[in-house]
Motif scaffolding. Structure first.
Motif, short mmCIF file in Angstrom:
data_model
loop_
_atom_site.label_atom_id
_atom_site.label_comp_id
_atom_site.label_asym_id
_atom_site.label_seq_id
_atom_site.Cartn_x
_atom_site.Cartn_y
_atom_site.Cartn_z
N UNK A 130 0.86 -1.18 0.00
CA UNK A 130 0.00 0.00 0.00
C UNK A 130 0.90 1.23 0.00
N UNK A 131 0.90 1.96 -1.10
CA UNK A 131 1.75 3.14 -1.23
C UNK A 131 1.08 4.38 -0.67
N UNK A 139 -8.36 3.26 7.13
CA UNK A 139 -9.13 2.73 8.25
C UNK A 139 -9.70 1.35 7.96
N UNK A 140 -10.05 1.09 6.70
CA UNK A 140 -10.60 -0.21 6.34
C UNK A 140 -9.61 -1.32 6.63
N UNK A 141 -8.32 -1.08 6.36
CA UNK A 141 -7.30 -2.11 6.57
C UNK A 141 -6.48 -1.86 7.83
N UNK A 142 -6.84 -0.84 8.60
CA UNK A 142 -6.05 -0.46 9.76
C UNK A 142 -6.15 -1.45 10.91
N UNK A 147 -0.86 -3.77 7.71
CA UNK A 147 -1.87 -2.97 7.02
C UNK A 147 -1.32 -2.31 5.76
N UNK A 148 0.01 -2.17 5.69
CA UNK A 148 0.62 -1.53 4.53
C UNK A 148 1.10 -2.52 3.48
N UNK A 149 0.71 -3.78 3.61
CA UNK A 149 1.17 -4.82 2.67
C UNK A 149 0.09 -5.88 2.58
N UNK A 282 -0.92 4.59 9.79
CA UNK A 282 -1.08 5.47 8.65
C UNK A 282 0.10 5.27 7.70
N UNK A 283 -0.16 5.37 6.44
CA UNK A 283 0.86 5.10 5.43
C UNK A 283 1.21 6.41 4.74
N UNK A 284 2.46 6.87 4.84
CA UNK A 284 2.81 8.18 4.28
C UNK A 284 2.74 8.18 2.76
#
Length: 287
Positions: A130-131, A139-142, A147-149, A282-284
């Motif tokens: 997730x870029x 929030x859906x994947x939090x 959560x970032x992959x 959170x993903x920057x």
């Protein structure tokens, strides 16, 4: 990862998945191979056994489009797999890659997603990392360690089977999507790292990767069980980001008036009420 004989790897994996009985071929105690024999594939495709053997062994690398279509019929490939086989038969020039280059999301695309406060949206990279995402998408994947992959989330998260009620289907589609996203660049360091780690840590991933299934992530419906708002059934569309090779914009939506729409609205209100740490990592976004 062996990148010298991609077409041979694919053909061998796919013929092992075909049930010979479904094609009217004799199945007896003397059959010692899974799926079809090489000579059976050759017969079904209308090519010589010697030619097919050379294809699998990598001694023949450029079959004609007619031969590719015949092999696809013999192996009962779906549309995505047929397209992939044609690409393997006509590979383009090798990609020039800069070591350590990071995938970046344009500021304009990030602003576009932020303009959809009621619609979860993510930008995925070539290996389904997730870029970037808007607040509702994050929030859906939090709340998950990965959560970032999305690949690691499916196979390494202890709660993945609860988060995805249809985990088996999600897992198969995720691995197929990873193969499709990776395309013809099996030497991509990020892909090698991802496949290597998951092959060691997840037997399920290892088995699915060996199948060489191809799944184009285009659209569909997916069920979630979110830790904060419960069950959601969301439709998604995956759009190619033409300005950034390998990136996909994935947008989710619920049926109007459905319980899932209400759950999304609740999640949206929680997103604005709680801190990013409470909702999930959170993903920057890169500028």
């Amino acid at each position: 990862m062996d990148s010298e004989n991609l077409i041979g790897q694919f053909l061998r994996a796919r013929r092992e998945l075909v049930d010979p009985a479904e094609l009217g071929l004799a199945v007896g105690p003397r059959r010692r191979v899974a799926g079809l024999r090489r000579e059976e594939v050759a017969l079904l495709a209308g090519v010589s056994t010697d030619y097919y053997v050379r294809l699998e062994q990598g001694r023949e690398r450029n079959p004609s489009a007619q031969v590719v279509d015949a092999l696809a019929r013999a192996l009962q490939l779906d549309d995505d797999a047929v397209t992939h086989l044609h690409e393997l038969a006509r590979p383009g020039p090798a990609r020039r890659r800069r070591t350590g280059q990071r995938e970046r999301v344009s500021r304009q695309l990030a602003q576009l997603m932020d303009a959809w406060p009621q619609t979860p949206a993510l930008v995925l990279g070539r290996c389904l990392t997730v870029l970037a995402g808007n607040p509702l998408g994050k929030a859906l994947f939090g709340g998950h360690p990965h959560s970032d992959d999305l690949v690691r989330l499916v196979f390494l998260d202890a709660e993945a089977r609860e988060f995805y009620p249809d985990w088996e289907s999600v897992a198969a589609n995720t691995v197929g999507g990873l193969r499709s996203a990776a395309g013809l660049d099996p030497d991509d360091p990020l892909l090698i790292e991802t496949v290597g780690e998951l092959s060691v840590k997840s037997p399920e991933f290892r088995q699915l990767w060996a199948r060489h299934d191809i799944r184009q992530k285009t659209n569909g419906t997916k069920r979630f069980h979110h830790r904060l708002v419960g069950d959601l059934t969301l439709h998604y569309e995956s759009l190619t980001v033409n300005s950034a090779a390998g990136q996909q914009l994935v947008v989710y939506q619920a049926d109007p008036g459905s319980p899932s729409e209400e759950a999304l609205a609740l999640l949206g209100s929680l997103t604005t009420a709680e801190s990013p740490r409470e909702i999930g990592k959170r993903i920057p976004t890169e500028n």
